[in-house]
Design a protein around this motif. Structure first.
Motif, PDB file in Angstrom:
ATOM      1  N   MET A   1     -65.957  11.863  19.787  1.00 23.50           N
ATOM      2  CA  MET A   1     -65.911  10.551  19.431  1.00 23.50           C
ATOM      3  C   MET A   1     -66.255  10.510  18.130  1.00 23.50           C
ATOM      4  O   MET A   1     -65.614   9.684  17.357  1.00 23.50           O
ATOM      5  N   ILE A   2     -67.145  11.242  17.481  1.00 24.03           N
ATOM      6  CA  ILE A   2     -67.206  11.652  16.152  1.00 24.03           C
ATOM      7  C   ILE A   2     -65.916  11.788  15.113  1.00 24.03           C
ATOM      8  O   ILE A   2     -65.605  11.196  14.235  1.00 24.03           O
ATOM      9  N   GLY A   3     -65.487  12.694  15.608  1.00 24.79           N
ATOM     10  CA  GLY A   3     -64.255  13.303  15.012  1.00 24.79           C
ATOM     11  C   GLY A   3     -63.177  12.146  14.987  1.00 24.79           C
ATOM     12  O   GLY A   3     -62.341  11.972  13.887  1.00 24.79           O
ATOM     13  N   THR A   4     -62.766  11.511  16.134  1.00 23.44           N
ATOM     14  CA  THR A   4     -61.796  10.695  16.438  1.00 23.44           C
ATOM     15  C   THR A   4     -62.230   9.292  15.459  1.00 23.44           C
ATOM     16  O   THR A   4     -61.441   8.788  14.573  1.00 23.44           O
TER      17      THR A   4
ATOM     18  N   TYR B   1     -62.972  21.584  10.981  1.00 22.87           N
ATOM     19  CA  TYR B   1     -63.822  22.452  10.643  1.00 22.87           C
ATOM     20  C   TYR B   1     -65.416  22.084  11.120  1.00 22.87           C
ATOM     21  O   TYR B   1     -66.132  22.896  11.225  1.00 22.87           O
ATOM     22  N   SER B   2     -65.582  20.709  10.913  1.00 17.52           N
ATOM     23  CA  SER B   2     -67.064  20.309  11.139  1.00 17.52           C
ATOM     24  C   SER B   2     -67.336  19.999  12.506  1.00 17.52           C
ATOM     25  O   SER B   2     -68.667  20.304  13.062  1.00 17.52           O
ATOM     26  N   THR B   3     -66.320  19.574  13.710  1.00 17.20           N
ATOM     27  CA  THR B   3     -66.836  19.503  14.967  1.00 17.20           C
ATOM     28  C   THR B   3     -65.681  20.345  15.850  1.00 17.20           C
ATOM     29  O   THR B   3     -66.104  20.053  17.059  1.00 17.20           O
ATOM     30  N   GLY B   4     -64.989  20.876  15.524  1.00 19.75           N
ATOM     31  CA  GLY B   4     -64.250  21.712  16.225  1.00 19.75           C
ATOM     32  C   GLY B   4     -65.076  22.735  17.353  1.00 19.75           C
ATOM     33  O   GLY B   4     -64.480  22.923  18.435  1.00 19.75           O
ATOM     34  N   HIS B   5     -66.148  23.226  16.846  1.00 19.01           N
ATOM     35  CA  HIS B   5     -66.779  24.032  17.739  1.00 19.01           C
ATOM     36  C   HIS B   5     -67.430  23.260  18.726  1.00 19.01           C
ATOM     37  O   HIS B   5     -68.083  24.000  19.659  1.00 19.01           O
ATOM     38  N   ILE B   6     -67.685  22.095  18.669  1.00 20.71           N
ATOM     39  CA  ILE B   6     -68.175  21.326  19.616  1.00 20.71           C
ATOM     40  C   ILE B   6     -67.163  20.829  20.605  1.00 20.71           C
ATOM     41  O   ILE B   6     -67.547  21.091  21.791  1.00 20.71           O
ATOM     42  N   SER B   7     -66.325  20.375  20.313  1.00 20.31           N
ATOM     43  CA  SER B   7     -65.229  19.588  21.316  1.00 20.31           C
ATOM     44  C   SER B   7     -63.782  20.128  21.179  1.00 20.31           C
ATOM     45  O   SER B   7     -63.019  19.918  21.958  1.00 20.31           O
ATOM     46  N   GLY B   8     -63.722  21.465  20.555  1.00 24.65           N
ATOM     47  CA  GLY B   8     -62.225  21.899  20.634  1.00 24.65           C
ATOM     48  C   GLY B   8     -61.248  21.157  19.722  1.00 24.65           C
ATOM     49  O   GLY B   8     -60.275  21.173  20.027  1.00 24.65           O
TER      50      GLY B   8
END
Length: 142
Positions: A1-4, A43-50
């Protein structure tokens, strides 16, 4: 949600600023903003949500069995919520008249525009799925 949220907020926000303030950002600036915010969110949220910021990505990964189908509705719901919240934030930040329209309209028939959108989306999902799911694309850490 944060990334989007941040992708929609930054990408659509720069378009609004460009339109409201007389083209100060310019088309290349809009393009760079979209590209940079996607990179930053990966880079900042990819490890969390893919890095699932788009429902098409989530469905593509599920099709290739790299993401469980039972989580698809939750991810799509989060993506929808993030985009809606970003849109509402922009609506609160900028005074936009009802006559204002910041989108694009098809230059040809809606059917041709739909076909073009399907082809472009397929290309994007093809690249993402091949880069992210192909074992040969893994780079060894130094």
């Amino acid at each position: 949600m944060i990334g989007t949220y941040f992708i929609v907020f930054s990408g659509c926000g720069v378009v609004v600023v460009n339109v409201l303030y007389g083209g100060t950002v310019t088309f290349p600036g809009v393009c760079v903003t979209w590209g940079l915010i996607v990179m930053v969110m990966i880079y900042s949220t990819g490890h969390i949500s893919g890095a699932h910021f788009n429902p098409a990505v989530t469905v593509t990964f599920a099709i290739f069995r790299r993401f469980p189908w039972y989580q698809v509705p939750l991810y799509i719901g989060a993506q929808f919520a993030g985009s809606l919240l970003a849109s509402l934030t922009l609506r609160l930040m900028f005074k936009v008249t009802p006559e204002a329209f910041f989108g694009t309209t098809p230059a040809d028939s809606p059917a041709r525009a739909l076909v073009a959108e399907i082809i472009i989306s397929f290309l994007l999902m093809f690249v993402i799925s091949r880069v992210a799911t192909d074992n040969r694309a893994v780079i060894d850490e130094l």
